[in-house]
Design a protein around this motif. Structure first.
Motif, short mmCIF file in Angstrom:
data_model
loop_
_atom_site.label_atom_id
_atom_site.label_comp_id
_atom_site.label_asym_id
_atom_site.label_seq_id
_atom_site.Cartn_x
_atom_site.Cartn_y
_atom_site.Cartn_z
N SER A 7 1.02 -1.32 -0.10
CA SER A 7 0.09 0.03 -0.08
C SER A 7 0.83 1.35 -0.09
O SER A 7 0.55 2.14 -0.64
N VAL A 8 1.95 1.21 0.76
CA VAL A 8 2.90 2.31 0.74
C VAL A 8 3.60 2.53 -0.76
O VAL A 8 3.68 3.50 -1.13
N LEU A 9 3.89 1.42 -1.07
CA LEU A 9 4.48 1.58 -2.85
C LEU A 9 3.45 2.18 -3.64
O LEU A 9 3.82 3.00 -4.51
N VAL A 10 2.27 1.72 -3.38
CA VAL A 10 1.38 2.20 -4.50
C VAL A 10 1.04 3.74 -4.01
O VAL A 10 0.86 4.52 -5.04
N ALA A 11 1.03 4.34 -2.94
CA ALA A 11 0.69 5.55 -2.71
C ALA A 11 2.04 6.36 -3.35
O ALA A 11 1.84 7.33 -3.88
N LEU A 13 3.82 5.62 -5.78
CA LEU A 13 3.67 5.45 -7.23
C LEU A 13 2.71 6.50 -7.78
O LEU A 13 3.00 7.27 -8.77
N ALA A 14 1.65 6.73 -6.91
CA ALA A 14 0.45 7.66 -7.35
C ALA A 14 1.17 9.16 -7.36
O ALA A 14 1.21 9.87 -8.33
N ALA A 15 2.08 9.24 -6.28
CA ALA A 15 2.67 10.74 -5.95
C ALA A 15 3.83 10.83 -6.92
O ALA A 15 3.78 11.86 -7.90
N ALA A 16 4.45 9.58 -7.74
CA ALA A 16 5.37 9.66 -8.63
C ALA A 16 4.57 10.20 -10.16
O ALA A 16 5.09 11.10 -10.83
N VAL A 17 3.60 9.46 -10.29
CA VAL A 17 2.84 9.77 -11.63
C VAL A 17 2.58 11.27 -11.62
O VAL A 17 2.48 11.82 -12.59
N ALA A 18 1.93 11.68 -10.35
CA ALA A 18 1.73 13.05 -10.43
C ALA A 18 2.65 14.10 -10.82
O ALA A 18 2.44 14.97 -11.45
N THR A 19 3.66 13.65 -9.92
CA THR A 19 4.83 14.60 -10.28
C THR A 19 5.10 14.53 -11.74
O THR A 19 5.45 15.55 -12.25
N ALA A 83 11.64 8.69 -13.23
CA ALA A 83 12.32 7.83 -12.53
C ALA A 83 11.58 7.07 -11.52
O ALA A 83 11.84 5.91 -11.45
N ALA A 84 11.20 7.84 -10.55
CA ALA A 84 10.46 7.08 -9.59
C ALA A 84 9.16 6.31 -10.20
O ALA A 84 9.09 5.27 -9.37
N THR A 85 8.47 6.69 -11.07
CA THR A 85 7.51 5.84 -11.67
C THR A 85 8.03 4.54 -12.23
O THR A 85 7.48 3.59 -11.90
N ALA A 86 9.21 4.56 -13.09
CA ALA A 86 9.77 3.35 -13.45
C ALA A 86 10.07 2.67 -12.60
O ALA A 86 9.76 1.09 -12.55
N VAL A 87 10.78 2.81 -11.53
CA VAL A 87 11.33 2.03 -10.35
C VAL A 87 10.28 1.38 -9.68
O VAL A 87 10.07 0.09 -9.26
N LEU A 88 9.39 2.18 -9.28
CA LEU A 88 8.07 1.64 -8.45
C LEU A 88 7.13 0.86 -9.05
O LEU A 88 6.75 -0.47 -8.44
#
Length: 205
Positions: A7-11, A13-19, A83-88
């Motif tokens: 659940s933390v990773l999904v949250a 990821l959502a922040a990374a996609v928004a960024t 970068a964060a989106t791809a890794v997560l």
């Protein structure tokens, strides 16, 4: 070592996609103020130094060279988000395979940091561009060639990661479905053996 919950990773990821999305919108809006003679993709992949200097002359004449510098800096927001989106995404894909295909999950975990290669190359591209913008009419020709080369490699890395990782994940899922758990294949009722061999087919569904 404790791993963060899914659940933390999904949250994250959502922040990374928004960024990444915010960075891309901001990037395009900033580049529009440059009034560059060509599209950003063309500008980044052109190796001929004299051609690039000609574009910079136009920007100097318009008084918008500083907006090009701003574009390169705003791009850092998009780079960090991607970068964060791809890794997560890769880490979550690995986690989804842990009970189904453990070897494939291990592969995805190992390659997860490498999925940030394209954003890392974008960062290098930005650095080279800022060096060129520091001396827009006299930067060395090899600098322009290096900038274009990094841009092309970045594009290749984006395609490789964007196609290769999802394809490997889907292939890993299919491989699991074809093999069943513990190496046993559950046959459909219509093709299950009858009589003395019926016990080999497992319980009826």
């Amino acid at each position: 070592m404790n791993r963060p919950p899914t659940s933390v990773l999904v949250a994250l990821l959502a922040a990374a996609v928004a960024t990444a999305a915010t960075g891309q919108v901001w990037l395009q809006a900033t580049f529009a103020t440059v009034r560059h003679p060509v599209a950003l993709g063309v500008a980044n992949t052109t190796a001929d130094a004299e051609t690039v200097r000609g574009w910079y002359r136009v920007l100097l004449g318009q008084g918008t060279l500083d907006r090009m510098v701003a574009t390169e800096l705003v791009d850092l927001v998009w780079v960090s988000g991607v970068a964060a989106t791809a890794v997560l995404l890769t880490v979550l894909a690995a986690r989804s395979l842990e009970r189904r295909n453990r070897p494939a999950a291990g592969v995805l975990r190992r390659i997860a940091p490498w999925t940030a290669l394209a954003p890392g190359l974008d960062l290098a591209e930005n650095g080279l561009s800022l060096l060129m913008l520091g001396d827009p009419l006299g930067f060395p020709a090899p600098l322009g060639a290096a900038h274009a080369a990094v841009s092309w490699v970045k594009l290749a890395a984006m395609v490789g990661v964007g196609v290769g990782v999802p394809a490997f994940w889907l292939w890993s899922l299919r491989g699991y479905r074809g093999g069943g758990r513990g190496g046993r294949v559950d046959l459909p009722p219509r093709v299950a053996p009858s009589g003395p061999d019926r016990r080999l087919a497992g319980p009826d569904r």
